[in-house]
Design an enzyme around this catalytic site. Structure first.
Site, PDB file in Angstrom:
ATOM      1  N   HIS A 192     -44.691 -22.147 -18.387  1.00  0.00           N
ATOM      2  CA  HIS A 192     -43.369 -22.554 -17.917  1.00  0.00           C
ATOM      3  C   HIS A 192     -42.719 -21.451 -17.096  1.00  0.00           C
ATOM      4  O   HIS A 192     -42.015 -21.726 -16.116  1.00  0.00           O
ATOM      5  CB  HIS A 192     -42.482 -22.915 -19.108  1.00  0.00           C
ATOM      6  CG  HIS A 192     -43.156 -23.819 -20.094  1.00  0.00           C
ATOM      7  ND1 HIS A 192     -43.802 -24.974 -19.708  1.00  0.00           N
ATOM      8  CD2 HIS A 192     -43.300 -23.734 -21.431  1.00  0.00           C
ATOM      9  CE1 HIS A 192     -44.310 -25.555 -20.782  1.00  0.00           C
ATOM     10  NE2 HIS A 192     -44.025 -24.826 -21.822  1.00  0.00           N
ATOM     11  N   ARG A 299     -51.765 -33.950  -9.824  1.00  0.00           N
ATOM     12  CA  ARG A 299     -52.471 -33.987 -11.104  1.00  0.00           C
ATOM     13  C   ARG A 299     -51.627 -34.775 -12.106  1.00  0.00           C
ATOM     14  O   ARG A 299     -50.584 -34.294 -12.545  1.00  0.00           O
ATOM     15  CB  ARG A 299     -52.720 -32.566 -11.605  1.00  0.00           C
ATOM     16  CG  ARG A 299     -53.483 -31.687 -10.608  1.00  0.00           C
ATOM     17  CD  ARG A 299     -53.674 -30.275 -11.159  1.00  0.00           C
ATOM     18  NE  ARG A 299     -54.333 -29.403 -10.206  1.00  0.00           N
ATOM     19  CZ  ARG A 299     -53.698 -28.595  -9.356  1.00  0.00           C
ATOM     20  NH1 ARG A 299     -52.359 -28.550  -9.359  1.00  0.00           N
ATOM     21  NH2 ARG A 299     -54.364 -27.819  -8.529  1.00  0.00           N
ATOM     22  N   ARG A 335     -54.272 -38.466  -8.290  1.00  0.00           N
ATOM     23  CA  ARG A 335     -55.585 -38.441  -8.941  1.00  0.00           C
ATOM     24  C   ARG A 335     -55.447 -39.027 -10.340  1.00  0.00           C
ATOM     25  O   ARG A 335     -54.568 -38.621 -11.101  1.00  0.00           O
ATOM     26  CB  ARG A 335     -56.110 -37.008  -9.037  1.00  0.00           C
ATOM     27  CG  ARG A 335     -57.510 -36.909  -9.644  1.00  0.00           C
ATOM     28  CD  ARG A 335     -57.957 -35.466  -9.782  1.00  0.00           C
ATOM     29  NE  ARG A 335     -57.169 -34.726 -10.748  1.00  0.00           N
ATOM     30  CZ  ARG A 335     -57.271 -33.413 -10.970  1.00  0.00           C
ATOM     31  NH1 ARG A 335     -58.121 -32.696 -10.242  1.00  0.00           N
ATOM     32  NH2 ARG A 335     -56.519 -32.809 -11.862  1.00  0.00           N
ATOM     33  N   GLU A 434     -67.092 -33.783  -6.205  1.00  0.00           N
ATOM     34  CA  GLU A 434     -67.130 -32.492  -6.890  1.00  0.00           C
ATOM     35  C   GLU A 434     -68.395 -32.306  -7.709  1.00  0.00           C
ATOM     36  O   GLU A 434     -68.552 -31.299  -8.406  1.00  0.00           O
ATOM     37  CB  GLU A 434     -65.892 -32.346  -7.795  1.00  0.00           C
ATOM     38  CG  GLU A 434     -65.637 -33.542  -8.676  1.00  0.00           C
ATOM     39  CD  GLU A 434     -64.230 -33.562  -9.268  1.00  0.00           C
ATOM     40  OE1 GLU A 434     -63.614 -32.491  -9.378  1.00  0.00           O
ATOM     41  OE2 GLU A 434     -63.756 -34.659  -9.615  1.00  0.00           O
ATOM     42  N   ASN A 457     -63.427 -26.311  -6.322  1.00  0.00           N
ATOM     43  CA  ASN A 457     -63.535 -25.476  -7.519  1.00  0.00           C
ATOM     44  C   ASN A 457     -64.666 -25.950  -8.419  1.00  0.00           C
ATOM     45  O   ASN A 457     -65.527 -25.166  -8.839  1.00  0.00           O
ATOM     46  CB  ASN A 457     -62.214 -25.469  -8.300  1.00  0.00           C
ATOM     47  CG  ASN A 457     -61.100 -24.781  -7.529  1.00  0.00           C
ATOM     48  OD1 ASN A 457     -61.318 -24.224  -6.457  1.00  0.00           O
ATOM     49  ND2 ASN A 457     -59.897 -24.822  -8.055  1.00  0.00           N
ATOM     50  N   ASP A 458     -64.673 -27.240  -8.737  1.00  0.00           N
ATOM     51  CA  ASP A 458     -65.740 -27.776  -9.585  1.00  0.00           C
ATOM     52  C   ASP A 458     -67.064 -27.874  -8.837  1.00  0.00           C
ATOM     53  O   ASP A 458     -68.126 -27.639  -9.417  1.00  0.00           O
ATOM     54  CB  ASP A 458     -65.350 -29.159 -10.129  1.00  0.00           C
ATOM     55  CG  ASP A 458     -64.479 -29.062 -11.367  1.00  0.00           C
ATOM     56  OD1 ASP A 458     -64.421 -27.971 -11.955  1.00  0.00           O
ATOM     57  OD2 ASP A 458     -63.841 -30.057 -11.739  1.00  0.00           O
ATOM     58  N   ARG A 468     -66.765 -19.778 -13.647  1.00  0.00           N
ATOM     59  CA  ARG A 468     -66.046 -18.669 -13.012  1.00  0.00           C
ATOM     60  C   ARG A 468     -65.087 -17.973 -13.953  1.00  0.00           C
ATOM     61  O   ARG A 468     -64.590 -16.896 -13.659  1.00  0.00           O
ATOM     62  CB  ARG A 468     -65.304 -19.154 -11.772  1.00  0.00           C
ATOM     63  CG  ARG A 468     -64.225 -20.164 -12.041  1.00  0.00           C
ATOM     64  CD  ARG A 468     -63.662 -20.679 -10.742  1.00  0.00           C
ATOM     65  NE  ARG A 468     -62.718 -21.752 -11.011  1.00  0.00           N
ATOM     66  CZ  ARG A 468     -61.567 -21.887 -10.399  1.00  0.00           C
ATOM     67  NH1 ARG A 468     -61.199 -21.021  -9.493  1.00  0.00           N
ATOM     68  NH2 ARG A 468     -60.769 -22.887 -10.688  1.00  0.00           N
ATOM     69  N   CYS A 505     -59.638 -29.994  -1.321  1.00  0.00           N
ATOM     70  CA  CYS A 505     -58.668 -29.272  -2.144  1.00  0.00           C
ATOM     71  C   CYS A 505     -59.410 -28.232  -2.971  1.00  0.00           C
ATOM     72  O   CYS A 505     -60.627 -28.300  -3.139  1.00  0.00           O
ATOM     73  CB  CYS A 505     -57.894 -30.227  -3.056  1.00  0.00           C
ATOM     74  SG  CYS A 505     -58.923 -31.203  -4.159  1.00  0.00           S
TER      75      CYS A 505
END
Length: 595
Positions: A192, A299, A335, A434, A457-458, A468, A505
């Protein structure tokens, strides 16, 4: 006195220099521990009950003051209220108090420790985060017991805010105009505190060990949100150096922000859409302020977390509709759920999986739990009436999964039509690429959807077989590995041959060493953290498509990662104007582009 240099996690870029103000140091001080005579146990129990009630009343009051733009914070406050109202926590504390004859503070601490131990035994990151929520609730109740309340008005003038942690309730109470920057002991990249810092656009570092012991109120501190460092009582030389860096960064930032609303267009007219990846409603302002061309990845998972009940169709519909409405006419790509079965234990039971990352998650989990999936699909379809919403499915490994997902969406749309509920039947539908299997069948998949979105990333992790986040193999995480570059090129070509868009992305989209290569492939859009949009747009406007294609050709001919990294680094520094050197220096490392 020697300078103390504390390391943490950089969350929001920039340099803050000023006097330290510790928001809640005493609030987290060690609570008293002592036994209680039996004759005083009733009085101690009453003290505990009153503290719980006062904490609930205080948090309920804060909840009512949450502004509309912080609606996602309100959901977390609701979850804290539920924990506080759950008789299990208070009951466990009362049992410890009675059976061990100990004071209320000690009994509360033991009850929370028991819950934390139970959560941590599950060995799952999600439940470790829930344990942190229990700790936040405990701290608020303990503050009532000890008569210690966080004084949000004690910061008389502008200062660098330091804290053990910042909760969503804290963010509602803060006098944000007085905060130059901040650092916290707790927190991570999605904490947060991090979200608050990004929304305010101020330097921040979280996860700083030793912060409470090293800093006294009024001490001069430097919060380095570029490298993730907090300096306590720096020397004159260090102050001068950081003052110069602060000036350079703010000058650079001011220059790129001034033009961030211009299109991402090269000197020879090639236009690349630069969009944002976000997960919270309150991040929308950052997208607009930083010149984002829309949302390339929203997301949707966050709405499902930090709560005991699954969200309803109506709740999701309103959330998605409001998001699309405020961004219109910019496009918003939602998504569908990208969570694993491990995040829904309370609703679907515990599933034993040795490797959840490659198990029942994302579209696999949704197809297994179709009512959950249908609720989200109906909500997205209804929100699509705004006109700028697209939907995409994550972790598609083959044609069967894609068609099953598409068929379920069409069924939901048919139901809405039969019920007379408005929606956009022509809502664009896409898929995430991905997985290596999706890459290899991209030309087949492209005939089924309206667009691709490559999740780098994936894709990198699955293609190279590395995690990673594992420090032992993280050096193998190489975005410019020949296999990765060729995979992205193949997917892009397959999309364009089928006449559909190909977006991308992931961290590659915000890496200045990778973006020119992606442009050479003629990617249609990239999406990244909102804060990075102005810098990447600035880079795009300083180059030509001809240069990008030449660089791509050289990269495709390079046989090794080391050679590619060297080639890209030399080319970038040679071809780009001098004014970008400062930007690149922030991302520089001894081992080449993004590690």
């Amino acid at each position: 006195m020697a300078t103390a240099k504390l390391a943490g996690i950089p969350i929001s870029a920039g340099i803050a220099i000023g006097k330290a103000f510790f928001l809640n140091r005493s609030h987290f001080a060690q609570a008293p521990r002592h036994t209680v005579p039996e004759s005083l146990l009733d009085e101690e129990r009453e003290r505990l009950r009153v503290a719980f009630q006062q904490a609930r009343d205080e948090l309920s009051g804060i909840r009512q003051r949450v502004p509309a733009e912080l609606k996602d914070h309100a959901l977390i406050i609701d979850s804290h209220l539920m924990i506080m109202s759950d008789p299990k926590l208070q009951g466990a504390a009362e049992r410890h108090l009675t059976e061990l004859r100990i004071n209320a503070e000690w009994a509360l601490e033991k009850a929370v420790a028991d819950l934390e131990e139970a959560f941590n035994a599950l060995d799952d990151p999600y439940f470790r985060e829930r344990a942190q929520d229990v700790r936040v609730v405990c701290d608020r109740v303990r503050g009532q017991l000890m008569g210690r309340k966080v004084d949000f008005k004690a910061m008389g003038s502008r200062a660098v805010l330091l804290a053990h942690d910042l909760t969503p309730a804290d963010t509602v109470e803060l006098q944000v105009d007085k905060i130059m920057g901040f650092a916290t002991v707790q927190g991570g990249k999605t904490s947060h505190a991090g979200i608050l810092a990004k929304s305010l656009g101020i330097p921040a570092v979280v996860g700083v060990d030793g912060l409470e012991d090293a800093v006294q109120d009024g001490a001069i501190v430097v919060v380095d949100g570029l490298k993730g460092v907090v300096l306590v009582e720096p020397t004159e030389e260090e102050l001068a150096a950081y003052g110069d860096l602060k000036y350079q960064f703010e000058s650079y930032r001011g220059a790129i922000i001034k033009n961030c609303h211009l299109p991402g267009e090269t000197l020879d007219g090639y236009r690349l859409k630069v969009k944002a990846n976000i997960e919270l409603y309150e991040e929308v302002a950052q997208v607009i302020d930083n010149g984002g061309d829309g949302i390339g990845l929203f997301r949707t998972e966050y709405t499902y977390l930090n709560r005991t009940e699954l969200p309803t169709e109506e709740e999701l519909f309103e959330h998605y509709r409001d998001l699309a409405d405020i961004l219109a006419p910019r496009r918003v790509i939602l998504r569908t759920l990208d969570l694993g079965a491990d995040k829904f234990m309370a609703h679907f039971g515990r599933l034993e999986e040795q490797n959840p990352a490659m198990g029942l998650r994302a579209v696999r989990f949704c197809l297994r739990n179709r009512e959950l999936f249908r609720t989200q699909l109906r909500a997205i379809a209804r929100a699509s009436v705004v006109g700028n919403i697209s939907i995409m499915f994550p972790m598609i490994s083959g044609l069967k999964e894609l068609r099953q997902s598409m068929n379920l969406l069409r069924q939901c749309q048919a139901e809405l039509t039969a019920q007379g509920l408005p929606h956009n039947p022509g809502m664009p539908v896409g898929m995430m690429v991905e997985l290596p299997s999706a890459v290899m069948t991209a030309e087949i998949m492209a005939r089924e959807v309206d667009f691709f979105s490559i999740g780098t990333n994936d894709l990198i992790q699955y293609s190279l077989g590395i995690d990673r986040t594992n420090r032992h193999v993280s050096y193998l995480y190489q975005p410019l590995h020949p296999a990765v570059v060729r995979s992205i090129k193949h997917v892009t070509d397959s999309a364009h041959q089928a006449g559909i868009e190909c977006n991308l992305c992931g961290e590659m989209a915000s890496d200045p060493f990778c973006v020119p290569i992606l442009m050479g492939m003629q990617i249609d859009a990239i999406s990244l953290n909102p804060q990075n949009i102005p810098g990447i747009k600035h880079i795009i406007r300083q180059t030509t498509m001809d240069d990008c294609k030449k660089l791509l050709k050289q990269v495709l001919e390079s046989p090794t990662v080391a050679r590619t990294n060297q080639l890209v680094r030399e080319t970038i520094f040679q071809q780009f104007p001098d004014q970008l050197t400062f930007f690149y220096s922030l991302l520089d490392s001894e081992e080449g582009p993004t590690q």
